[in-house]
Write a protein that holds these residues in place. Structure first.
Motif, PDB file in Angstrom:
ATOM      1  N   PRO A 236       0.820  -1.216   0.000  1.00 40.68           N
ATOM      2  CA  PRO A 236       0.000   0.000   0.000  1.00 40.68           C
ATOM      3  C   PRO A 236       0.856   1.270   0.000  1.00 40.68           C
ATOM      4  CG  PRO A 236       0.097  -0.953   2.174  1.00 40.68           C
ATOM      5  CD  PRO A 236       0.764  -1.933   1.278  1.00 40.68           C
ATOM      6  N   ALA A 237       0.189   2.420  -0.178  1.00 42.08           N
ATOM      7  CA  ALA A 237       0.886   3.703  -0.268  1.00 42.08           C
ATOM      8  C   ALA A 237       1.776   3.915   0.952  1.00 42.08           C
ATOM      9  CB  ALA A 237      -0.128   4.831  -0.398  1.00 42.08           C
ATOM     10  N   ALA A 238       2.917   4.569   0.700  1.00 36.02           N
ATOM     11  CA  ALA A 238       3.924   4.750   1.746  1.00 36.02           C
ATOM     12  C   ALA A 238       3.638   5.987   2.587  1.00 36.02           C
ATOM     13  CB  ALA A 238       5.298   4.863   1.115  1.00 36.02           C
ATOM     14  N   ASN A 239       4.195   5.986   3.787  1.00 33.38           N
ATOM     15  CA  ASN A 239       4.296   7.172   4.621  1.00 33.38           C
ATOM     16  C   ASN A 239       5.728   7.709   4.489  1.00 33.38           C
ATOM     17  OD1 ASN A 239       1.647   7.131   5.769  1.00 33.38           O
ATOM     18  ND2 ASN A 239       2.298   5.394   7.048  1.00 33.38           N
ATOM     19  N   TYR A 240       5.860   9.048   4.589  1.00 32.77           N
ATOM     20  CA  TYR A 240       7.158   9.671   4.326  1.00 32.77           C
ATOM     21  C   TYR A 240       7.681  10.398   5.558  1.00 32.77           C
ATOM     22  CZ  TYR A 240       5.859   8.745  -0.499  1.00 32.77           C
ATOM     23  OH  TYR A 240       5.472   8.139  -1.673  1.00 32.77           O
ATOM     24  N   THR A 241       8.988  10.349   5.737  1.00 33.07           N
ATOM     25  CA  THR A 241       9.655  11.089   6.808  1.00 33.07           C
ATOM     26  C   THR A 241      10.862  11.801   6.219  1.00 33.07           C
ATOM     27  OG1 THR A 241       9.011   9.375   8.391  1.00 33.07           O
ATOM     28  CG2 THR A 241      10.716  10.939   9.086  1.00 33.07           C
ATOM     29  N   TRP A 242      10.958  13.126   6.520  1.00 30.47           N
ATOM     30  CA  TRP A 242      12.093  13.931   6.038  1.00 30.47           C
ATOM     31  C   TRP A 242      13.140  14.055   7.134  1.00 30.47           C
ATOM     32  CZ3 TRP A 242      13.753  15.471   1.483  1.00 30.47           C
ATOM     33  CH2 TRP A 242      12.851  15.512   0.407  1.00 30.47           C
ATOM     34  N   TYR A 243      14.402  13.981   6.716  1.00 32.71           N
ATOM     35  CA  TYR A 243      15.525  14.113   7.640  1.00 32.71           C
ATOM     36  C   TYR A 243      16.526  15.129   7.099  1.00 32.71           C
ATOM     37  CZ  TYR A 243      13.915   9.584   9.464  1.00 32.71           C
ATOM     38  OH  TYR A 243      13.166   8.560   9.991  1.00 32.71           O
ATOM     39  N   LYS A 244      17.181  15.799   8.047  1.00 30.30           N
ATOM     40  CA  LYS A 244      18.338  16.646   7.697  1.00 30.30           C
ATOM     41  C   LYS A 244      19.531  16.094   8.462  1.00 30.30           C
ATOM     42  CE  LYS A 244      20.458  21.193   7.869  1.00 30.30           C
ATOM     43  NZ  LYS A 244      20.428  22.557   8.437  1.00 30.30           N
ATOM     44  N   GLU A 245      20.433  15.461   7.729  1.00 23.63           N
ATOM     45  CA  GLU A 245      21.647  14.920   8.317  1.00 23.63           C
ATOM     46  C   GLU A 245      21.344  14.148   9.604  1.00 23.63           C
ATOM     47  OE1 GLU A 245      24.042  18.387   8.677  1.00 23.63           O
ATOM     48  OE2 GLU A 245      24.285  18.630   6.513  1.00 23.63           O
TER      49      GLU A 245
ATOM     50  N   ARG B 203      20.704  25.249   5.397  1.00 26.53           N
ATOM     51  CA  ARG B 203      21.606  24.724   4.373  1.00 26.53           C
ATOM     52  C   ARG B 203      22.139  23.365   4.822  1.00 26.53           C
ATOM     53  NH1 ARG B 203      27.370  25.609   3.250  1.00 26.53           N
ATOM     54  NH2 ARG B 203      27.727  25.653   0.996  1.00 26.53           N
ATOM     55  N   GLY B 204      22.149  22.372   3.900  1.00 27.32           N
ATOM     56  CA  GLY B 204      22.687  21.068   4.256  1.00 27.32           C
ATOM     57  C   GLY B 204      22.128  19.943   3.420  1.00 27.32           C
ATOM     58  N   LEU B 205      22.366  18.703   3.890  1.00 30.31           N
ATOM     59  CA  LEU B 205      21.946  17.492   3.187  1.00 30.31           C
ATOM     60  C   LEU B 205      20.614  16.997   3.748  1.00 30.31           C
ATOM     61  CD1 LEU B 205      25.345  15.579   3.002  1.00 30.31           C
ATOM     62  CD2 LEU B 205      24.108  16.597   1.083  1.00 30.31           C
ATOM     63  N   TYR B 206      19.688  16.701   2.836  1.00 32.53           N
ATOM     64  CA  TYR B 206      18.358  16.205   3.209  1.00 32.53           C
ATOM     65  C   TYR B 206      18.111  14.866   2.521  1.00 32.53           C
ATOM     66  CZ  TYR B 206      17.289  20.868   5.013  1.00 32.53           C
ATOM     67  OH  TYR B 206      17.292  22.043   5.733  1.00 32.53           O
ATOM     68  N   TYR B 207      17.285  14.027   3.155  1.00 31.73           N
ATOM     69  CA  TYR B 207      16.799  12.808   2.507  1.00 31.73           C
ATOM     70  C   TYR B 207      15.458  12.443   3.133  1.00 31.73           C
ATOM     71  CZ  TYR B 207      18.361  10.171   6.637  1.00 31.73           C
ATOM     72  OH  TYR B 207      18.531   9.689   7.908  1.00 31.73           O
ATOM     73  N   CYS B 208      14.739  11.583   2.444  1.00 33.56           N
ATOM     74  CA  CYS B 208      13.448  11.157   2.961  1.00 33.56           C
ATOM     75  C   CYS B 208      13.414   9.629   3.059  1.00 33.56           C
ATOM     76  CB  CYS B 208      12.305  11.668   2.086  1.00 33.56           C
ATOM     77  SG  CYS B 208      12.131  10.823   0.512  1.00 33.56           S
ATOM     78  N   LYS B 209      12.529   9.140   3.917  1.00 33.01           N
ATOM     79  CA  LYS B 209      12.312   7.704   4.078  1.00 33.01           C
ATOM     80  C   LYS B 209      10.876   7.395   3.673  1.00 33.01           C
ATOM     81  CE  LYS B 209      11.505   5.978   8.139  1.00 33.01           C
ATOM     82  NZ  LYS B 209      11.693   5.552   9.542  1.00 33.01           N
ATOM     83  N   SER B 210      10.743   6.363   2.824  1.00 32.03           N
ATOM     84  CA  SER B 210       9.419   5.897   2.391  1.00 32.03           C
ATOM     85  C   SER B 210       9.179   4.541   3.052  1.00 32.03           C
ATOM     86  CB  SER B 210       9.401   5.771   0.863  1.00 32.03           C
ATOM     87  OG  SER B 210       8.176   5.269   0.423  1.00 32.03           O
ATOM     88  N   GLU B 211       7.990   4.376   3.677  1.00 36.70           N
ATOM     89  CA  GLU B 211       7.772   3.182   4.488  1.00 36.70           C
ATOM     90  C   GLU B 211       6.314   2.734   4.434  1.00 36.70           C
ATOM     91  OE1 GLU B 211       8.742   1.763   9.098  1.00 36.70           O
ATOM     92  OE2 GLU B 211       8.673   3.908   8.577  1.00 36.70           O
ATOM     93  N   ASN B 212       6.106   1.423   4.308  1.00 32.18           N
ATOM     94  CA  ASN B 212       4.798   0.805   4.550  1.00 32.18           C
ATOM     95  C   ASN B 212       5.034  -0.488   5.331  1.00 32.18           C
ATOM     96  OD1 ASN B 212       5.564  -1.109   2.686  1.00 32.18           O
ATOM     97  ND2 ASN B 212       4.140  -0.420   1.078  1.00 32.18           N
TER      98      ASN B 212
END
Length: 531
Positions: free
Chosen positions: A169-178, A200-209
């Motif tokens: 099913p559709a994922a839930n998302y979480t944003w992170y900065k470093e 300013r910096g590095l960002y990434y997201c997590k996709s999860e179900n």
């Protein structure tokens, strides 16, 4: 041998009932059989086209990506049907998925999700099943991340980060900065209403179900901003000693990187700056370099100025300056102050010595000698000292005895008198000329005669200073005549008491102004002799 005949009958395709007809049996469902003539009650097995195929899936529960799945198609048909599998929205004229009763996925993938159908066919007909939906569940795929606007990001602007991932099913998302969690929600958006330099910096997201999770690749957010308040540091951080190497460093957080300029307080900044580098280097710092310094950091978005930093250069005493008060000749019995001063950092300590004497005479900047004696005369030197060094200077003190001073005063007065006599003679001669011109005007009112222009007084310029030479009788005679003429003129015009010639002090004492080494000359006698 038995005689076989063809028996025909109608049979309802749904109920299975049949009805006989002439020359054979007609089946609504196209079912056929045969029997021996005379034995129609014992027909052969019926042949017929496939019934509506049924489709089944195994396992019957949730289908998870990577698992083994089997779809089975079955249809009642005689002779037995042949099966073909199809997927919806795939051109059936292309290669079919399978021509077997079963469609097997040894490791089903998310891309296999969709609607499937099968056909059952024999010589008597063909039938297509209803669709069956295969819903493959799977963990999120690698998320894609994007930033808007995609152009240069300036501090204070609005910025959106977007994360998206294919998942069922559709994922839930979480944003992170470093590795710091910023936001967790079902939507993959993260919004900066007014982005700052700290963002300013590095960002990434997590996709999860419930079937799995996966992190995106890193996204670098490069926020452009003007320099922050510069910080200034000095190396070495300990005490700064004259002659040592010292480096001042200016640093500021800025994007793009700042350009730096160094200045010294109270120096016109429009003049050549001290340096246009992040570091201001003194290879051999001097005492004159002491003072307050500051730097500026600048890029295309702005400019900031640091706070002042004080550079306190420590150095040994410079050559001391020594002075004496009073600065004139020092008289026996008076008081004298000897003063010493020197540029030093830290401030110097002062010690006074007399030449050829080992023990110090005094400490401190001022050395006072009361009741000065001739034996105090001599060379004195002052030593200025701090922990960085020492330096000394000498002065000479001369004490005059009392009688010597009196003789010097007398000599000085004589010299002054000798200098004043020629000046006095010049003044008297000028007054004489003025008096002679005034006595010729007898009709002029006496009031014009001023006490200051005493005629006899003005003739004092004729005073002769000699050591025995004779007085010029003719000149004295002329003077006396002018005196009597003046007296008679005065009587004719105004009472004598208003003129007060007799009160002219210079006139009364004029005879005293004749300086000679013989007897004084009697003007009246000379006058009588000349008559």
């Amino acid at each position: 041998m038995a005689d076989y005949g063809l028996v025909t009958q109608e049979q309802d395709a749904d109920t299975g009932t049949a009805s006989a007809g002439q020359n054979g049996v007609r089946f609504i469902s196209h079912n056929y059989s045969c029997a021996v003539t005379g034995y129609e009650d014992f027909p052969s097995p019926t042949v017929y086209a496939p019934k509506l195929p049924s489709v089944s899936v195994s396992p019957s529960g949730e289908i998870i990506e990577g698992s083994s799945v089997t779809l089975t198609c079955s249809s009642d048909a005689n002779p037995a049907a042949k099966y073909t599998w199809y997927k919806e929205n795939v051109n059936p004229d292309l290669q079919p998925l399978s021509k077997e009763p079963q469609l097997v996925f040894s490791s089903i993938q998310s891309s296999d999700s969709g609607e499937y159908s099968c056909t059952a066919e024999n010589q008597l007909g063909k039938k297509t099943s209803e669709y069956i939906f295969i819903d493959v569940k799977y963990a999120p795929k690698l998320p894609s991340v994007s930033v808007s606007p995609s152009a240069e990001i300036v501090e204070g602007s609005s910025v959106n980060l977007t994360c998206s991932s294919d998942a069922n099913p559709a994922a839930n998302y979480t944003w992170y900065k470093e590795n710091q969690t910023l936001l967790q929600r079902s939507e993959g958006h993260f919004h900066f209403t007014s982005i700052s330099s700290e963002d300013r910096g590095l960002y990434y997201c997590k996709s999860e179900n419930k079937y799995g999770k996966i992190n995106s690749s890193f996204l670098f957010i490069d926020v452009q901003y003007a320099p922050k308040l510069p910080s200034v540091s000095v190396s070495p951080s300990a005490e700064i000693v004259e002659g040592s190497s010292v480096t001042l460093t200016c640093s500021s957080d800025a994007n793009p990187a700042a350009n730096y300029t160094w200045y010294k307080k109270n120096v016109n900044p429009d003049l050549q700056p001290l340096s246009k580098e992040p570091q201001l280097i003194f290879s051999s710092i001097q005492s004159s370099d002491s003072g307050e310094y500051y730097c500026t950091a600048e890029n295309q978005l702005g400019k900031r100025t640091s706070e002042y930093i004080f550079i306190d250069v420590k150095y040994g005493p410079k050559l001391p300056s020594v002075s004496m008060s009073p600065s004139a000749e020092i008289v026996e019995g008076s008081s004298v102050n000897l003063t010493c001063s020197s540029d030093a950092n830290p401030a110097a300590n002062y010690t006074w010595y007399k030449e050829n004497e080992d023990s110090p005479k005094a400490s401190g900047q001022i050395f006072t000698i009361t009741d000065v004696r001739p034996e105090h005369s001599g060379n004195y030197y002052c030593e200025a000292q701090n922990r960085r060094g020492r330096h000394n200077s000498t002065l000479h003190l001369t004490v005059m005895k009392g009688k010597s001073l009196l003789m010097m005063i007398i000599i000085g007065l004589i010299l002054v008198v000798l200098l004043l006599i020629p000046l006095l003679l010049l003044i008297l001669r000028m007054r004489k000329k003025k008096a002679l011109s005034s006595t010729t005007e007898l009709n002029e009112p006496v009031e014009t005669i001023e006490l200051d222009s005493c005629p006899v007084y003005e003739n004092v310029s004729d005073l002769q200073v000699n050591t025995g030479a004779e007085t010029d009788d003719e000149e004295i005679y002329e003077n006396l005549k002018k005196k009597k003429a003046l007296s008679s003129t005065t009587e004719l015009n105004e009472p004598v008491e208003t003129i007060e010639l007799d009160s002219c002090p210079v006139y009364e004492n004029i005879s005293d102004l004749q300086v000679n080494t013989g007897a004084e000359t009697d003007d009246e006698e000379i006058y009588e002799n000349l008559k």
